[in-house]
Scaffold this active site. Structure first.
Site, short mmCIF file in Angstrom:
data_model
loop_
_atom_site.label_atom_id
_atom_site.label_comp_id
_atom_site.label_asym_id
_atom_site.label_seq_id
_atom_site.Cartn_x
_atom_site.Cartn_y
_atom_site.Cartn_z
N CYS A 1 5.19 -2.11 -33.64
CA CYS A 1 5.17 -0.82 -33.32
C CYS A 1 3.66 -0.64 -32.96
CB CYS A 1 5.48 0.00 -34.47
SG CYS A 1 4.33 0.04 -36.07
N ASN B 1 1.16 -0.15 -36.54
CA ASN B 1 1.39 -1.12 -37.36
C ASN B 1 0.96 -0.66 -38.91
OD1 ASN B 1 0.00 -4.59 -38.25
ND2 ASN B 1 2.21 -3.72 -38.51
N CYS C 1 3.16 2.14 -40.07
CA CYS C 1 4.52 2.81 -40.56
C CYS C 1 5.92 2.18 -40.33
CB CYS C 1 4.66 4.11 -39.71
SG CYS C 1 3.30 5.23 -40.11
N ARG C 2 6.01 1.83 -39.00
CA ARG C 2 7.49 1.29 -38.75
C ARG C 2 7.65 -0.32 -39.04
NH1 ARG C 2 8.18 4.21 -33.19
NH2 ARG C 2 5.91 3.58 -33.33
N SER C 3 6.64 -0.76 -38.28
CA SER C 3 6.82 -2.15 -38.41
C SER C 3 6.42 -3.06 -39.64
CB SER C 3 6.03 -3.12 -37.13
OG SER C 3 4.45 -2.54 -37.36
N ASP D 1 9.00 7.45 -34.08
CA ASP D 1 7.50 7.48 -34.77
C ASP D 1 7.30 8.68 -35.71
OD1 ASP D 1 4.79 7.54 -35.46
OD2 ASP D 1 4.21 7.50 -33.33
P1 4NP Z 1 3.51 3.38 -36.45
O1 4NP Z 1 3.29 4.99 -36.48
O2 4NP Z 1 3.29 2.79 -34.81
O3 4NP Z 1 5.04 3.30 -36.80
O4 4NP Z 1 2.62 2.53 -37.33
C1 4NP Z 1 1.87 5.34 -36.04
C2 4NP Z 1 0.94 5.02 -36.67
C3 4NP Z 1 -0.54 5.62 -36.19
C4 4NP Z 1 -0.31 6.25 -34.86
C5 4NP Z 1 0.74 6.46 -34.38
C6 4NP Z 1 1.91 5.97 -34.66
N1 4NP Z 1 -1.75 6.86 -34.44
O5 4NP Z 1 -1.50 7.64 -33.35
O6 4NP Z 1 -2.66 6.57 -35.25
#
Ligand code: 4NP
Length: 167
Positions: free
Chosen positions: A9, A12, A14-16, A123
């Site tokens: 993702c 790294n 939340c989703r992954s 997201d």
């Molecule tokens: P992820 O979510 O891609 O599912 O881990 C996010 C975590 C942090 C951010 C964006 C998405 N950020 O912009 O910091």
């Protein structure tokens, strides 16, 4: 023979990491954990070294899944190591291909559950708590479908799909 699966993702956190934890959990339930290597990475280095987001960990914990990963950025070596690279959205997909990931190894995770009619795992980072539960449902369904797919295509069966780096 180990099958290596990498979830990707943006951050790294939340989703992954959720997908990594859910696949491990489901693989253990099915008694196939020993045949899998599971990891996750981000296309960014925004959160390198961090534990998963507390909101994501809390949602996973409600479903009995523990998230233990630390955030890291995708590396070129991952493109050889992993057999399946499953990403969450189109931006991840484009970033992976731009860095040289073999297109045949990279898929959007939700292509495993076409019946859901959802293309991207949303997201949840900037949204409310509901978003994390939605992500859990999508990711859980896709990970179950991935295990079904892997069970149907054992690595050493005639005609099984193989990574391009293997003889
Ligand atoms: P992820 O979510 O891609 O599912 O881990 C996010 C975590 C942090 C951010 C964006 C998405 N950020 O912009 O910091």
């Amino acid at each position: 023979m180990t099958t290596r699966v990498l979830f990707v993702c943006l951050g790294n956190i939340c989703r992954s990491p959720l997908a990594e934890g859910v696949l491990r959990h489901l693989a253990a339930e099915r008694g196939v954990a020993g045949a899998l290597e599971v990891d996750s990475a981000g296309t960014s280095d925004y959160h390198t070294g961090e534990a998963p987001d507390p909101r994501m960990r809390a949602t996973a914990a409600r479903h009995g899944v523990e998230l233990t990963s630390r955030a890291r950025r995708i590396e070129v070596a991952d493109f050889r190591r992993f057999d399946h690279i499953l990403c969450m959205d189109d931006a991840n997909h484009e970033a992976l291909l731009a860095r040289g990931a073999p297109p045949e190894k990279v898929r959007l995770l939700l292509t495993l559950v076409p019946e859901r009619g959802v293309r991207e795992v949303p997201d949840p980072y900037f949204g409310g708590v509901d978003g994390f539960e939605t992500v859990y449902g999508l990711v859980h369904g896709a990970c179950a479908a991935l295990l079904d797919e892997l069970a149907d295509t054992p690595r050493d069966a005639p005609g099984a799909k193989r990574g391009t780096d293997r003889p």
